[in-house]
Write an enzyme that holds these catalytic residues in place. Structure first.
Site, short mmCIF file in Angstrom:
data_model
loop_
_atom_site.label_atom_id
_atom_site.label_comp_id
_atom_site.label_asym_id
_atom_site.label_seq_id
_atom_site.Cartn_x
_atom_site.Cartn_y
_atom_site.Cartn_z
N LYS A 52 0.83 -1.21 0.00
CA LYS A 52 0.00 0.00 0.00
C LYS A 52 0.86 1.26 0.00
CE LYS A 52 -3.80 -2.30 2.38
NZ LYS A 52 -4.48 -2.56 3.66
N GLN A 96 -4.96 -2.30 10.04
CA GLN A 96 -4.73 -3.58 9.38
C GLN A 96 -5.12 -4.74 10.30
OE1 GLN A 96 -3.70 -4.03 6.17
NE2 GLN A 96 -3.98 -6.23 6.47
N ASP A 119 -11.54 1.48 4.15
CA ASP A 119 -11.68 0.03 4.03
C ASP A 119 -13.15 -0.36 3.86
OD1 ASP A 119 -9.42 -1.51 3.82
OD2 ASP A 119 -9.03 -1.60 5.96
#
Length: 293
Positions: A52, A96, A119
């Site tokens: 990312k 994450q 997300d």
């Protein structure tokens, strides 16, 4: 059979985003910013967050990774979430997963401000997706929809079978494929581990989306001639012929199935790159929405 090359398409979309960011900067504005919060030393998580960072650099985003040890308290992580929520320079951020066992994943995710939840995991964004309202769609389903759209695959009236019911892929994928949209307007059957005659149901699908996390589970007998097959899974299996000792495979037995398909995603190089690119698209959307306020 035509490969749905997610890697190539993701590169095209990143170039489009890069051009937009260049225009933003030339207008004297700051670039979009994405922050990733990483807890512990989980190998796949570190690899994904590193990718990312690379993606952000390629398109001209500002990015930052906040790293914490496995022992960090939930309270300290929540403080970080609140700080990022209030930072006007941060357009979107992700925490994450997986998190250590002493933390409540859902409580952390619900603390993220919905307009920064790129997300797409916050209940508000999930609800907006279900109602067809503007919000953020989880990156993997969003990437798959974009893959179908850019390849002009007709989905209207088709039978779409989704294997899996996770909140990250299976459930949102079923919702999106059933929406009054293109891609969409499918008749959707969502299957899972308790589904009776799973193989028979899959064998009727015009569009089969496999997201169950079981390597090479979908065999030739589960795929209809001419079907579109989207393979979300990725697993390592032992392969002594490789220098690494392993190879990556999906939930679909590619070699057995490919010649029956009209379209199929490879693993790797199919859904994965599109997932990463969808996160960039969500972050760019977040940037524009914040600029409008």
């Amino acid at each position: 059979m035509q490969l749905l090359d997610g890697k190539a398409l993701a590169g095209t979309i990143r170039n489009e985003i890069c051009a937009e960011v260049a225009q933003i900067i030339s207008n004297g504005q700051r670039p979009p910013k994405l922050v990733a919060v990483l807890v512990g030393n989980d190998g796949p998580s570190q690899t994904y967050v590193g990718a990312k960072e690379k993606d952000c650099s390629e398109v001209g985003f500002d990015s930052e990774v906040l790293r914490f040890s496995e022992e960090v308290s939930e309270a300290e992580l929540m403080d970080t979430v609140e700080r990022l929520n209030g930072d006007p320079q941060v357009d979107g951020f992700i925490v994450q997963l997986p998190l250590p066992s002493h933390m409540n994943d859902q409580r952390i995710l619900e603390a993220i401000r919905p307009d920064k939840d790129v997300d797409g995991f916050h209940p508000e964004n999930v609800g907006k997706m279900a109602l067809g309202l503007e919000g953020f769609v989880p990156a993997t389903p969003a990437g798959i929809v974009e893959l179908l759209k850019r390849h002009a695959i007709d989905t209207e009236g088709k039978l779409c079978v989704v294997i899996g019911r996770s909140s990250i892929v299976g459930m949102p994928m079923a919702l999106l494929m059933g929406k009054n949209a293109q891609p969409g307007n499918c008749t959707v059957v969502q299957t899972h581990s308790r589904t009776k005659d799973l193989k028979g149901i899959c064998a009727q699908a015009d569009i089969l989306i496999a997201a169950l996390g079981r390597p090479c589970f979908v065999g030739e007998e589960m795929v209809k001639d001419g079907a579109v097959v989207i393979d979300v899974g990725i697993s390592r299996i032992e392969d002594t012929s490789r220098k690494s000792g392993f190879r990556l495979v999906g939930d679909v037995d590619f070699e057995a199935v490919a010649n029956k398909c009209s379209y199929i995603t490879p693993v790797p190089g199919g859904v994965g790159p599109m997932t990463r690119t969808a996160l960039l698209q969500n972050t760019l959307q977040a940037y524009y929405r914040h600029q409008e306020k």
